[in-house]
Design an enzyme around this catalytic site. Structure first.
Site, mmCIF file in Angstrom:
data_model
loop_
_atom_site.group_PDB
_atom_site.id
_atom_site.type_symbol
_atom_site.label_atom_id
_atom_site.label_comp_id
_atom_site.label_asym_id
_atom_site.label_seq_id
_atom_site.Cartn_x
_atom_site.Cartn_y
_atom_site.Cartn_z
ATOM 1 N N ASP A 15 8.434 10.523 25.167
ATOM 2 C CA ASP A 15 9.792 10.269 25.661
ATOM 3 C C ASP A 15 9.883 10.412 27.178
ATOM 4 O OD1 ASP A 15 12.488 9.669 25.401
ATOM 5 O OD2 ASP A 15 13.070 11.766 25.105
ATOM 6 N N ASN A 63 15.823 2.759 17.962
ATOM 7 C CA ASN A 63 15.564 2.060 19.228
ATOM 8 C C ASN A 63 15.899 0.561 19.135
ATOM 9 O OD1 ASN A 63 12.648 4.088 20.091
ATOM 10 N ND2 ASN A 63 14.768 4.341 20.717
HETATM 11 C C1 IPE Z 1 12.493 9.081 20.436
HETATM 12 O O1 IPE Z 1 12.977 8.927 21.716
HETATM 13 C C2 IPE Z 1 11.777 7.840 20.010
HETATM 14 C C3 IPE Z 1 10.528 7.539 20.705
HETATM 15 C C4 IPE Z 1 9.971 8.266 21.621
HETATM 16 C C5 IPE Z 1 9.901 6.318 20.305
HETATM 17 P P1 IPE Z 1 14.464 8.428 22.010
HETATM 18 O O2 IPE Z 1 14.604 8.362 23.475
HETATM 19 O O3 IPE Z 1 14.730 7.184 21.259
HETATM 20 O O4 IPE Z 1 15.331 9.583 21.361
HETATM 21 P P2 IPE Z 1 16.768 10.126 21.742
HETATM 22 O O5 IPE Z 1 17.686 8.936 21.777
HETATM 23 O O6 IPE Z 1 16.654 10.760 23.074
HETATM 24 O O7 IPE Z 1 17.088 11.119 20.683
HETATM 25 C C1 IPE Z 2 10.377 6.640 25.452
HETATM 26 O O1 IPE Z 2 11.064 6.593 26.655
HETATM 27 C C2 IPE Z 2 9.976 5.275 24.948
HETATM 28 C C3 IPE Z 2 10.777 4.801 23.810
HETATM 29 C C4 IPE Z 2 11.725 5.453 23.204
HETATM 30 C C5 IPE Z 2 10.479 3.472 23.322
HETATM 31 P P1 IPE Z 2 12.613 6.237 26.719
HETATM 32 O O2 IPE Z 2 12.743 4.751 26.817
HETATM 33 O O3 IPE Z 2 13.366 6.860 25.620
HETATM 34 O O4 IPE Z 2 12.999 6.878 28.110
HETATM 35 P P2 IPE Z 2 14.246 7.807 28.421
HETATM 36 O O5 IPE Z 2 14.277 8.866 27.378
HETATM 37 O O6 IPE Z 2 15.455 6.923 28.378
HETATM 38 O O7 IPE Z 2 13.979 8.345 29.774
HETATM 39 MG MG MG Z 3 14.258 8.661 25.359
#
Ligand code: IPE
Ligand code: IPE
Ligand code: MG
Length: 228
Positions: A15, A63
């Site tokens: 993340d 997502n």
């Molecule tokens: C969790 O991260 C999913 C992945 C890393 C693929 P998210 O960024 O989607 O989760 P939330 O929204 O912060 O809970």
């Molecule tokens: C993790 O990074 C990747 C996925 C969830 C696909 P994020 O895209 O959630 O990045 P942040 O959490 O918004 O910084």
């Molecule tokens: Mg994230």
């Protein structure tokens, strides 16, 4: 570190790509690109260390609710990234297991991923599980539906485990989440019942080998009790 102190199965919530990019005034996709490099480096490091199973959360069921342009960019990156990394996975004898509702992916992204999975399926080194279009609740609901279709009326915990995407994979010993968020976000809900958690403050693109080692060292110091 002794081999016995090593977790057999590490699972990672990768993340913070978006925030990493934002901090640099770059588009979110730039963060995902560097995140893909971090993923490859992490797979290499775990395989070299002798970790048996590595599971990464690459794209959640939730997502799909992101902007279409970001979803497409992620699909493209993952599909091309895995294809490009295949020769290295062959060299390292890595077995690939995709977990999630891959059918939701467009054919042009799904096919290359399934093809690589198939070609690496006989490998006997580290098992790399990639969670794509994955949700822990969805996975459990799917398992119950599979059991219902089999006509089961008395369901055991073993039945459920055997009908998850992760069937045959031992539960994760260590679950790591980067980016300073302290939540599970629908990741491996059933499997992580007795996992150790480690939260890293760095965004995923900055999670390097030293960060991985810190997580493993923290794990090695813990006493796991399993309720005993
Ligand atoms: C969790 O991260 C999913 C992945 C890393 C693929 P998210 O960024 O989607 O989760 P939330 O929204 O912060 O809970
Ligand atoms: C993790 O990074 C990747 C996925 C969830 C696909 P994020 O895209 O959630 O990045 P942040 O959490 O918004 O910084
Ligand atoms: Mg994230």
């Amino acid at each position: 570190m002794s081999q016995s102190a090593l977790p057999r199965h590490i699972a990672i919530i990768m993340d913070g790509n978006g925030r990493w990019a934002k901090k640099r005034l770059l588009p979110r996709t730039a963060g995902h690109k560097v995140g893909l490099d971090t993923f490859v480096n992490t797979v290499d490091a775990c395989s070299d260390m002798g970790i048996e199973y590595l599971t990464v959360y690459a794209f959640s069921s939730e997502n799909w609710n992101r902007e279409a342009s970001e979803v497409t960019a992620l699909m493209e990156l993952m599909s091309r990234g895995i294809t490009k990394y295949e020769p290295e996975m062959v060299r390292k004898n890595i077995r690939l297991k995709l977990m999630g509702d891959i059918d939701r992916f467009e054919e042009k992204y799904r096919k290359p991923l399934l093809d690589v999975q198939e070609r690496l399926s006989k490998n006997s080194g580290m098992t790399l599980c990639i969670c794509l279009s994955y949700g822990g609740r969805q996975e459990i609901v799917r398992a119950f539906n599979l059991l219902a279709q089999q006509g089961k009326t008395e369901i055991t915990a073993e039945d459920i485990s055997a009908n998850l995407y992760s069937a045959g994979v031992p539960d994760p010993d260590l679950v790591i989440r980067t980016s300073g968020e302290y939540r599970i976000s629908n990741f491996l809900l059933w499997q992580s019942a007795y996992s150790e958690y480690y939260f890293a403050d760095v965004f995923w693109p900055d999670f390097d080998k030293s960060e991985l080692e810190k997580a493993i060292e923290s794990y090695a110091k813990r006493e796991r009790r399993f309720g005993r």
